[in-house]
Design a protein around this motif. Structure first.
Motif, mmCIF file in Angstrom:
data_model
loop_
_atom_site.group_PDB
_atom_site.id
_atom_site.type_symbol
_atom_site.label_atom_id
_atom_site.label_comp_id
_atom_site.label_asym_id
_atom_site.label_seq_id
_atom_site.Cartn_x
_atom_site.Cartn_y
_atom_site.Cartn_z
ATOM 1 N N ALA A 4 64.330 -36.710 48.646
ATOM 2 C CA ALA A 4 64.650 -37.048 50.031
ATOM 3 C C ALA A 4 65.000 -35.751 50.746
ATOM 4 N N GLY A 5 64.807 -35.740 52.048
ATOM 5 C CA GLY A 5 64.935 -34.505 52.804
ATOM 6 C C GLY A 5 66.353 -34.086 53.106
ATOM 7 N N HIS A 6 67.117 -34.937 53.815
ATOM 8 C CA HIS A 6 68.454 -34.476 54.187
ATOM 9 C C HIS A 6 69.367 -34.296 52.974
ATOM 10 N N PRO A 7 69.201 -35.073 51.870
ATOM 11 C CA PRO A 7 69.974 -34.760 50.669
ATOM 12 C C PRO A 7 69.630 -33.392 50.061
ATOM 13 N N SER A 8 68.376 -32.972 50.178
ATOM 14 C CA SER A 8 67.994 -31.671 49.628
ATOM 15 C C SER A 8 68.678 -30.545 50.397
ATOM 16 N N LEU A 9 68.615 -30.592 51.723
ATOM 17 C CA LEU A 9 69.246 -29.548 52.525
ATOM 18 C C LEU A 9 70.767 -29.577 52.373
ATOM 19 N N GLY A 10 71.365 -30.774 52.457
ATOM 20 C CA GLY A 10 72.815 -30.877 52.383
ATOM 21 C C GLY A 10 73.368 -30.447 51.039
ATOM 22 N N THR A 11 72.666 -30.805 49.955
ATOM 23 C CA THR A 11 73.128 -30.435 48.621
ATOM 24 C C THR A 11 73.010 -28.932 48.403
ATOM 25 N N ALA A 12 71.904 -28.334 48.849
ATOM 26 C CA ALA A 12 71.748 -26.884 48.730
ATOM 27 C C ALA A 12 72.828 -26.152 49.525
ATOM 28 N N PHE A 13 73.199 -26.696 50.669
ATOM 29 C CA PHE A 13 74.267 -26.121 51.489
ATOM 30 C C PHE A 13 75.590 -26.107 50.719
ATOM 31 N N VAL A 14 75.913 -27.219 50.066
ATOM 32 C CA VAL A 14 77.144 -27.293 49.281
ATOM 33 C C VAL A 14 77.082 -26.327 48.092
ATOM 34 N N ILE A 15 75.956 -26.265 47.409
ATOM 35 C CA ILE A 15 75.803 -25.342 46.281
ATOM 36 C C ILE A 15 76.058 -23.912 46.730
ATOM 37 N N HIS A 16 75.444 -23.520 47.841
ATOM 38 C CA HIS A 16 75.587 -22.151 48.350
ATOM 39 C C HIS A 16 77.042 -21.814 48.656
ATOM 40 N N HIS A 17 77.735 -22.722 49.345
ATOM 41 C CA HIS A 17 79.084 -22.418 49.809
ATOM 42 C C HIS A 17 80.173 -22.693 48.781
ATOM 43 N N ARG A 18 79.906 -23.567 47.788
ATOM 44 C CA ARG A 18 80.987 -23.966 46.892
ATOM 45 C C ARG A 18 80.724 -23.681 45.407
ATOM 46 N N LEU A 19 79.483 -23.476 45.002
ATOM 47 C CA LEU A 19 79.187 -23.309 43.579
ATOM 48 C C LEU A 19 78.598 -21.952 43.220
ATOM 49 N N ASP A 20 77.922 -21.338 44.137
ATOM 50 C CA ASP A 20 77.168 -20.115 43.824
ATOM 51 C C ASP A 20 77.981 -18.876 44.191
ATOM 52 N N PRO A 21 78.532 -18.159 43.201
ATOM 53 C CA PRO A 21 79.336 -16.970 43.509
ATOM 54 C C PRO A 21 78.511 -15.860 44.154
ATOM 55 N N ASP A 22 77.196 -15.877 43.919
ATOM 56 C CA ASP A 22 76.334 -14.843 44.493
ATOM 57 C C ASP A 22 75.868 -15.184 45.900
ATOM 58 N N LYS A 23 76.185 -16.398 46.361
ATOM 59 C CA LYS A 23 75.770 -16.861 47.689
ATOM 60 C C LYS A 23 74.273 -16.634 47.921
ATOM 61 N N SER A 24 73.484 -17.098 46.956
ATOM 62 C CA SER A 24 72.033 -16.950 47.057
ATOM 63 C C SER A 24 71.512 -17.679 48.289
ATOM 64 N N ARG A 25 70.545 -17.075 48.943
ATOM 65 C CA ARG A 25 69.957 -17.691 50.141
ATOM 66 C C ARG A 25 68.676 -18.454 49.814
ATOM 67 N N HIS A 26 68.325 -18.475 48.539
ATOM 68 C CA HIS A 26 67.164 -19.233 48.071
ATOM 69 C C HIS A 26 67.609 -20.063 46.870
ATOM 70 N N ILE A 27 67.576 -21.368 46.993
ATOM 71 C CA ILE A 27 68.106 -22.264 45.967
ATOM 72 C C ILE A 27 67.013 -23.233 45.538
ATOM 73 N N LEU A 28 66.881 -23.415 44.223
ATOM 74 C CA LEU A 28 65.943 -24.393 43.690
ATOM 75 C C LEU A 28 66.714 -25.626 43.241
#
Length: 290
Positions: free
Chosen positions: A72-96
């Motif tokens: 689904a579309g909005h879950p993909s964007l929203g989940t990647a947003f949370v990963i970037h800001h809360r899980l990824d210490p490197d703050k990657s701008r490209h998330i799979l």
């Protein structure tokens, strides 16, 4: 477990499509995740199954209140947003994201920390559907339908029936007949319904869209990334805009009281499609799921 609520495809908080993102701190069964999604009762809820990447991507599962879905579309964007800001210490701008349909890449727009884009899979198209069938479901006249282009399923992972309408008024008049839609889902196509017109509420936008989903209550979705990716494939296949490269602003969600803005950046080269859907995401809340 920790959870976040974000608004996706929004221009500010309390617009767009709300999404709950949960970070399990223990093993959850499919039944438990389904019960949580039903309790939250958003159009979709996601679970980030591990804070560690597998095969280069984060494992994510997506649930509507009724079923698990592969994409689904909005879950993909929203989940990647949370990963970037809360899980990824490197703050990657490209998330799979490792989803049911495979890996979906999500990227941040240059210079932004809340505008994201996802690349969708190659579209698959179904057979033509009679305008009279769709008109009965939407309770509009066949004359409201733009018959220069066919009605059919388009899917980049989660199928939509794409329905071109002549006017903004025709789009506004649509109201799903639950009984007829149920019969359609059972006998013709298990897909949501996307209606659109080239007339818009705001002159800076290119298309006005509404999406009616095939879930409990047959409700209207305020912002639908997957369906607009399906629309992009449809527009390119039929050369509806007389272009092989399209960059569009899509307004959606007004009838549902959740104004939304989605961006399409897509092209077609021979039989190959490049479909990208973008929008902005905002944090709304965080908490602990007991």
């Amino acid at each position: 477990m920790e959870f976040y609520i974000v608004d996706v495809f929004a221009e500010q908080k309390y617009q767009g499509n709300p999404l709950a993102v949960l970070l399990p701190d223990r093993e959850l069964t499919t039944e438990e995740m389904q019960q949580i999604a039903k309790e939250i009762n958003f159009s979709e809820t996601t679970f980030i199954m591990s804070g560690k990447q597998r095969d280069g991507g984060y494992p994510v599962r997506i649930f509507t209140p009724d079923v698990e879905i592969p994409f689904a579309g909005h879950p993909s964007l929203g989940t990647a947003f949370v990963i970037h800001h809360r899980l990824d210490p490197d703050k990657s701008r490209h998330i799979l994201l490792n989803l049911g349909v495979g890996q979906i890449p999500v990227s941040f727009a240059e210079g932004s920390d809340n505008e994201l884009w996802m690349k969708q899979q190659q579209p698959i198209f179904g057979e033509a559907i009679a305008p009279s069938v769709i008109a009965e479901i939407l309770q509009i006249s066949v004359e409201d339908i733009q018959t220069a282009y066919p009605i059919h399923v388009s899917s980049t992972g989660l199928p939509s029936v794409i329905v071109p309408l002549k006017t903004l008024d025709a789009v506004r008049k649509c109201e799903v007949d639950p009984r007829k839609y149920k019969a359609f889902l059972e006998n013709i196509a298990d897909a949501n319904l996307l209606v659109f017109s080239e007339e818009t509420l705001h002159e800076q936008n290119d298309l006005h869209v509404r999406v009616f989903v095939n879930d409990t209550g047959y409700y209207e979705d305020p912002a639908t990334g997957s369906a607009n990716g399906n629309l992009a494939g449809y527009l390119l296949k039929h050369e509806c805009l007389q272009k092989s490269v399209i960059q569009l602003r899509i307004e959606q969600g007004y009838a549902a009281g959740r104004p939304s803005l989605l961006h399409i950046d897509a092209s077609k080269n021979g039989d190959a499609y490049d479909i990208n859907i973008g929008g902005r995401v905002f944090f709304v809340a965080k908490g602990e799921w007991l």
